[in-house]
Design a protein around this motif. Structure first.
Motif, PDB file in Angstrom:
ATOM      1  N   THR A   1      19.422  18.577  -0.688  1.00  9.75           N
ATOM      2  CA  THR A   1      20.073  18.567  -2.004  1.00  9.75           C
ATOM      3  C   THR A   1      21.240  17.586  -2.037  1.00  9.75           C
ATOM      4  O   THR A   1      21.395  16.834  -3.002  1.00  9.75           O
ATOM      5  N   GLU A   2      22.054  17.560  -0.987  1.00  9.80           N
ATOM      6  CA  GLU A   2      23.165  16.610  -0.950  1.00  9.80           C
ATOM      7  C   GLU A   2      22.650  15.177  -0.988  1.00  9.80           C
ATOM      8  O   GLU A   2      23.182  14.330  -1.720  1.00  9.80           O
ATOM      9  N   ASN A   3      21.597  14.907  -0.253  1.00 14.73           N
ATOM     10  CA  ASN A   3      21.003  13.578  -0.267  1.00 14.73           C
ATOM     11  C   ASN A   3      20.505  13.224  -1.665  1.00 14.73           C
ATOM     12  O   ASN A   3      20.692  12.102  -2.152  1.00 14.73           O
ATOM     13  N   ALA A   4      19.867  14.182  -2.336  1.00 13.99           N
ATOM     14  CA  ALA A   4      19.356  13.950  -3.690  1.00 13.99           C
ATOM     15  C   ALA A   4      20.494  13.657  -4.672  1.00 13.99           C
ATOM     16  O   ALA A   4      20.379  12.766  -5.515  1.00 13.99           O
ATOM     17  N   VAL A   5      21.580  14.387  -4.557  1.00 13.14           N
ATOM     18  CA  VAL A   5      22.730  14.156  -5.443  1.00 13.14           C
ATOM     19  C   VAL A   5      23.309  12.761  -5.207  1.00 13.14           C
ATOM     20  O   VAL A   5      23.622  12.034  -6.167  1.00 13.14           O
ATOM     21  N   LEU A   6      23.435  12.360  -3.951  1.00  9.32           N
ATOM     22  CA  LEU A   6      23.960  11.022  -3.654  1.00  9.32           C
ATOM     23  C   LEU A   6      23.040   9.934  -4.205  1.00  9.32           C
ATOM     24  O   LEU A   6      23.504   8.942  -4.776  1.00  9.32           O
ATOM     25  N   ASN A   7      21.717  10.121  -4.061  1.00  9.86           N
ATOM     26  CA  ASN A   7      20.768   9.157  -4.633  1.00  9.86           C
ATOM     27  C   ASN A   7      20.857   9.146  -6.153  1.00  9.86           C
ATOM     28  O   ASN A   7      20.852   8.078  -6.779  1.00  9.86           O
ATOM     29  N   GLY A   8      20.927  10.326  -6.748  1.00  7.91           N
ATOM     30  CA  GLY A   8      21.032  10.416  -8.207  1.00  7.91           C
ATOM     31  C   GLY A   8      22.276   9.737  -8.738  1.00  7.91           C
ATOM     32  O   GLY A   8      22.232   9.048  -9.771  1.00  7.91           O
ATOM     33  N   GLN A   9      23.400   9.914  -8.051  1.00  9.07           N
ATOM     34  CA  GLN A   9      24.641   9.249  -8.474  1.00  9.07           C
ATOM     35  C   GLN A   9      24.522   7.734  -8.377  1.00  9.07           C
ATOM     36  O   GLN A   9      24.990   7.012  -9.258  1.00  9.07           O
ATOM     37  N   ALA A  10      23.898   7.260  -7.310  1.00  6.63           N
ATOM     38  CA  ALA A  10      23.755   5.811  -7.131  1.00  6.63           C
ATOM     39  C   ALA A  10      22.869   5.213  -8.223  1.00  6.63           C
ATOM     40  O   ALA A  10      23.182   4.152  -8.779  1.00  6.63           O
ATOM     41  N   VAL A  11      21.779   5.890  -8.556  1.00  4.45           N
ATOM     42  CA  VAL A  11      20.896   5.409  -9.622  1.00  4.45           C
ATOM     43  C   VAL A  11      21.612   5.502 -10.968  1.00  4.45           C
ATOM     44  O   VAL A  11      21.475   4.615 -11.813  1.00  4.45           O
TER      45      VAL A  11
ATOM     46  N   VAL B   1      23.649   2.402 -11.360  1.00  6.56           N
ATOM     47  CA  VAL B   1      22.799   1.254 -11.700  1.00  6.56           C
ATOM     48  C   VAL B   1      22.420   1.299 -13.175  1.00  6.56           C
ATOM     49  O   VAL B   1      22.506   0.297 -13.893  1.00  6.56           O
ATOM     50  N   CYS B   2      22.027   2.479 -13.654  1.00  7.20           N
ATOM     51  CA  CYS B   2      21.588   2.611 -15.045  1.00  7.20           C
ATOM     52  C   CYS B   2      22.743   2.442 -16.031  1.00  7.20           C
ATOM     53  O   CYS B   2      22.557   1.879 -17.121  1.00  7.20           O
ATOM     54  N   MET B   3      23.922   2.905 -15.664  1.00  6.76           N
ATOM     55  CA  MET B   3      25.085   2.691 -16.537  1.00  6.76           C
ATOM     56  C   MET B   3      25.388   1.205 -16.658  1.00  6.76           C
ATOM     57  O   MET B   3      25.706   0.709 -17.750  1.00  6.76           O
ATOM     58  N   ASP B   4      25.258   0.489 -15.555  1.00  4.84           N
ATOM     59  CA  ASP B   4      25.471  -0.957 -15.589  1.00  4.84           C
ATOM     60  C   ASP B   4      24.417  -1.637 -16.471  1.00  4.84           C
ATOM     61  O   ASP B   4      24.747  -2.509 -17.277  1.00  4.84           O
ATOM     62  N   LEU B   5      23.169  -1.226 -16.332  1.00  2.00           N
ATOM     63  CA  LEU B   5      22.105  -1.773 -17.180  1.00  2.00           C
ATOM     64  C   LEU B   5      22.387  -1.487 -18.657  1.00  2.00           C
ATOM     65  O   LEU B   5      22.250  -2.364 -19.512  1.00  2.00           O
ATOM     66  N   ARG B   6      22.782  -0.251 -18.950  1.00  3.01           N
ATOM     67  CA  ARG B   6      23.081   0.115 -20.340  1.00  3.01           C
ATOM     68  C   ARG B   6      24.241  -0.704 -20.881  1.00  3.01           C
ATOM     69  O   ARG B   6      24.201  -1.190 -22.015  1.00  3.01           O
ATOM     70  N   ASN B   7      25.266  -0.892 -20.061  1.00  2.00           N
ATOM     71  CA  ASN B   7      26.427  -1.673 -20.497  1.00  2.00           C
ATOM     72  C   ASN B   7      26.075  -3.135 -20.745  1.00  2.00           C
ATOM     73  O   ASN B   7      26.748  -3.815 -21.523  1.00  2.00           O
TER      74      ASN B   7
END
Length: 197
Positions: free
Chosen positions: A65-75, A78-84
């Protein structure tokens, strides 16, 4: 059409679909992965990196779960940058297994998210607890049950789901079966066997 495809081992199961769509020249496709850039004509690849590794002293039930949260935050970053930068996909394809899809709706709440649900863990009858010679302990069962936390969050966030076989879909809690479509590619298994020989 604008397509955002996310897979830790990009392109993963999306390789042939994105290859076909990318070469058509009719779509703007961005692929997000963690490990390496893959050249697919018509597809721009972005790599993400978690902010840190999981803590060695994390509870052994929660490491996945911790690994999944870290991956989710990283993505998410990336997506916030794309949206911006003005990129708004018409559809998002994302493998739900490593946490990448957890926070996509926080960036693109109105964009349809099609999750790829490859495996839902079961303490009995799947990859554990089927051999009487190696019974699962209570600790094993509790750990495996906890591993599904990211999968349940991903199911909740997806608009639609897909998986390869009926057996895989049936491992997911029944309340989600109507949203998960079995899309079987007969060539997937044969090509996988050729690669691993």
């Amino acid at each position: 059409m604008r397509i955002l495809a996310i897979h830790q081992n990009f392109p993963g199961q999306y390789k042939h679909l994105l290859g076909h769509l990318g070469t058509s020249g009719k779509h703007e496709i961005i692929g997000v992965g963690q490990h390496r850039r893959v050249d697919i004509p018509g597809v721009k690849t972005i790599l993400y990196k978690p902010s840190r590794v999981i803590r060695p002293d994390a509870h052994h039930y929660l490491k996945t779960t911790e690994n999944a949260v870290l991956n989710g935050q990283a993505v998410l970053r990336v997506c916030m940058d794309l949206r911006n930068k003005g990129f708004r996909p018409d559809v998002i394809l994302g493998h739900a297994g490593w946490g990448e899809t957890l926070y996509l709706k926080d960036v693109y709440p109105d964009v349809p998210l099609i999750g790829y649900f490859e495996f839902f863990y079961r303490a009995v009858g799947a990859d554990v607890g089927f051999d009487p010679e190696y019974p699962a302990s209570l600790d094993d069962k509790l750990r495996i049950r906890t591993w599904n936390m990211p999968h349940l969050l991903a199911l909740d966030g997806a608009d639609f789901g897909q998986t390869l076989t009926t057996w895989q879909r049936n491992q997911v809690p029944q309340r989600y079966h109507d949203m998960i479509h079995v899309i079987h590619r007969p060539d997937a298994w044969s090509s996988a066997r050729v690669r691993h020989r």
